[in-house]
Structure formats: C-alpha cells, structure tokens
Write a protein that holds these residues in place. Structure first.
Motif, mmCIF file in Angstrom:
data_model
loop_
_atom_site.group_PDB
_atom_site.id
_atom_site.type_symbol
_atom_site.label_atom_id
_atom_site.label_comp_id
_atom_site.label_asym_id
_atom_site.label_seq_id
_atom_site.Cartn_x
_atom_site.Cartn_y
_atom_site.Cartn_z
ATOM 1 N N GLU A 1 7.163 -8.621 3.932
ATOM 2 C CA GLU A 1 7.033 -7.808 2.724
ATOM 3 C C GLU A 1 8.223 -7.982 1.787
ATOM 4 O OE1 GLU A 1 6.434 -3.760 3.779
ATOM 5 O OE2 GLU A 1 4.497 -4.096 4.763
ATOM 6 N N THR B 1 -1.765 -14.905 0.226
ATOM 7 C CA THR B 1 -1.375 -13.678 0.925
ATOM 8 C C THR B 1 -2.520 -12.708 1.151
ATOM 9 O OG1 THR B 1 -0.837 -12.515 -1.129
ATOM 10 C CG2 THR B 1 0.883 -13.871 -0.155
ATOM 11 N N GLY C 1 -1.441 -9.216 1.145
ATOM 12 C CA GLY C 1 -0.546 -8.788 2.218
ATOM 13 C C GLY C 1 0.836 -9.401 2.096
ATOM 14 N N PRO C 2 1.653 -9.216 3.164
ATOM 15 C CA PRO C 2 1.357 -8.401 4.355
ATOM 16 C C PRO C 2 1.252 -6.919 4.016
ATOM 17 C CG PRO C 2 3.641 -9.123 4.350
ATOM 18 C CD PRO C 2 2.993 -9.818 3.201
ATOM 19 N N GLY C 3 0.320 -6.246 4.661
ATOM 20 C CA GLY C 3 -0.008 -4.873 4.288
ATOM 21 C C GLY C 3 -0.637 -4.886 2.909
ATOM 22 N N ARG C 4 -0.012 -4.201 1.963
ATOM 23 C CA ARG C 4 -0.425 -4.255 0.558
ATOM 24 C C ARG C 4 0.733 -4.688 -0.328
ATOM 25 N NH1 ARG C 4 -5.203 -2.107 -0.929
ATOM 26 N NH2 ARG C 4 -6.414 -0.973 0.634
ATOM 27 N N THR D 1 -0.502 -6.917 -3.329
ATOM 28 C CA THR D 1 -1.783 -6.581 -3.946
ATOM 29 C C THR D 1 -1.590 -6.334 -5.433
ATOM 30 O OG1 THR D 1 -2.621 -5.589 -1.896
ATOM 31 C CG2 THR D 1 -3.733 -4.984 -3.933
#
Length: 294
Positions: free
Chosen positions: A154, A237, A240-243, A246
């Motif tokens: 991240e 991606t 990601g990773p996660g958001r 985004t």
C-alpha cells in the motif's frame, strides 16, 4: 409579398459536413449524459425494469460514503503528482532533444513509442516487471528483490503506478513541447544573448512565455487524463492492495457493474463529469493569461 430567403449552397455544404459529426456527438455523448442524470435519481440496478425514484439520495451518498472519499483521495494524489512529474519530464526531454545531440531522432522515437501501446498492456508489462524481472535482477546483484514489488504494498503502489504511467505518456507530451520549442523564432534567442542573458535567463524569459500555449495544452491534458485513470489499474493492481489504488472511475465501475448499483454509479459519473469540467475551465483561465499572442 417578400420572397423566401433560401440558404446559400455553400451554407448547405457546411451543414452537410458538420451534421454527421454533430449526430455522432449527440448520440454518443449528450444523450447518454442526459440518460445518466436520469438514472442517478433512481435505485436502478442496471438489469431489472424497475426504477424507483430516490431523488438526491445517491448524490448524498456520493459525498458521505467513506469508500468514495478514499477513491477520490487516491485520484487526487495521483493527479497532482503525475501532472507535476509528467509535465516536468516532458519539457526537460523536449529541451534536451531539441538541442544538438547525436541520435536525437532515434531517441524521440524511443520515448514516443510507449504511448502507442494500450494502457491495458502497459499494466501487464509493469506487473511482470515488478513481480518477476526486477526482483530477479536485484537478487542476482545480492539485493532484496522484494523492494521492487511496488504493486504489492500500500505504501509503494502509488509510486509504481506513477512510474508505469509516466513511462507510457511522457513521450507523447514531449512531442507537443518539442513542436512548440521548434516554433520559437531564433531571433528572440539571439536578441537575448546580445542583451547578456545566460541560458537559464533565456529559458525563463524567452522559452517559457513562447511555449505557454503548449504548457496549457499539456497541463490540462495530463490533469484530466490522470483524473480518469482506469485502464492501467485493471490489469495491474485492480484497485489494490486492499483499496489503496482504487481510483474514482475504478470505483464507479465496481459499484455500477460489479455491485449492481447503476443509479449510484451514474450519480458518481455525473459528479466526476462536473469535476472534470470545473478543473479544465479553471486551468484554462489561469494558464491562458500567460500565453503570448503571436
């Protein structure tokens, strides 16, 4: 009685030339925009025939949802940093390749070539670079290969995307700056030399004002393009990773298509359209003040 005034033949010819483009523009942009505004006021899921009018609830959610704010935060960070870096690199490359250096035509081609590649493919290429190629090179040099896996953390995913995006597009904007530099009259540089201006002063007081129109085009183009970043994320991606990566358009796609929230996605699209128009208008008004009229 007065005779009816018929349009001239040339006027009809002009209309016949403009009309096809106007029809395509209206059908492809204006009509979908109006329909999108209508859908944004409903809870339509994009499939069923049932559309319940919800008023401005989708817009209220668009400004209060934490996930939307997170997507906007990433988009704004990416846009600001990418606009500064890409504009600066493009101008520096243009200045260098406008000078008397060997093989500059080949170098121009090399820098321009990546923009001909689809952003989807660029995402695949840089994912492979970060996950396999660069770690193998680092390991062979006795260094930690995990340092190259920028898309997997991240804290580094933004840097990884900026590198990939600039690799693809810096050559495109470089050519615009290069064309502007080559249109600057040589007499202005000669007059500045006679007045005792050094290279830095000539660049600041002659080059920059004379290419101000190119700076406007590049700045607005890079900014609006960065706000719409999507293709690169799809194959790299995926948000990601996660958001962490985004973007707002990626979130709109996820909400409207993946989450079957077409009404909410339409509301976000309307907000994004307004933001794009506002940013472009503000930038144009600010930057055009510095343009030199030839």
């Amino acid at each position: 009685m007065k005779k009816a005034i018929l349009p001239a033949k040339s006027d009809l010819q002009y209309v016949s030339l403009v009309l096809p483009g106007l029809i395509i523009f209206t059908a492809g942009l204006i009509v979908p925009l109006i329909m999108g505004i209508g859908y944004s006021l409903t809870d339509w899921n994009g499939i069923s025939q049932n559309k319940t009018f919800t008023g401005f609830l989708n817009y209220i959610r668009a400004f209060t949802d934490p996930e939307v704010r997170s997507a906007w935060l990433f988009t704004i960070k990416f846009t600001v940093v990418n606009t500064i870096i890409q504009n600066t690199l493009a101008l520096l490359l243009a200045v260098v390749l406008d000078g008397k250096i060997p093989g500059k035509k080949i170098l121009r081609t090399i820098f321009f070539f990546p923009c001909l590649i689809s952003a989807v493919i660029v995402g695949f290429v840089w994912t492979k670079m970060y996950n396999n190629v660069l770690p193998a090179v680092f390991d062979a040099m006795g260094l930690d290969g995990h340092l190259c896996m920028l898309f997997g953390d991240e804290k580094t995913v933004l840097q990884g995307l900026l590198i990939a995006n600039n690799w693809q597009w810096v050559g495109y904007w470089m050519l615009i700056y290069l064309a502007a530099l080559q249109s600057v009259p040589a007499e202005l540089y000669e007059a500045a030399r006679v007045d005792g201006a050094n290279s830095v002063q000539r660049f600041r007081h002659v080059t920059i004002p004379m290419i101000a129109s190119a700076i406007t085009v590049c700045t607005v183009g890079i900014t609006t393009g960065s706000l719409k970043v999507y293709d690169l994320l799809v194959t790299s991606t995926r948000g990601g990773p996660g958001r962490a990566s985004t973007s707002i358009i990626y979130y709109i796609y996820s909400a409207a298509i993946g989450g079957r929230q077409y009404g909410f996605g339409s509301a976000l699209s309307v907000v994004l359209t307004v933001v794009l128009l506002a940013v472009a208008v503000v930038q144009l008004r600010m930057l055009r003040k510095n343009e030199v009229q030839m």
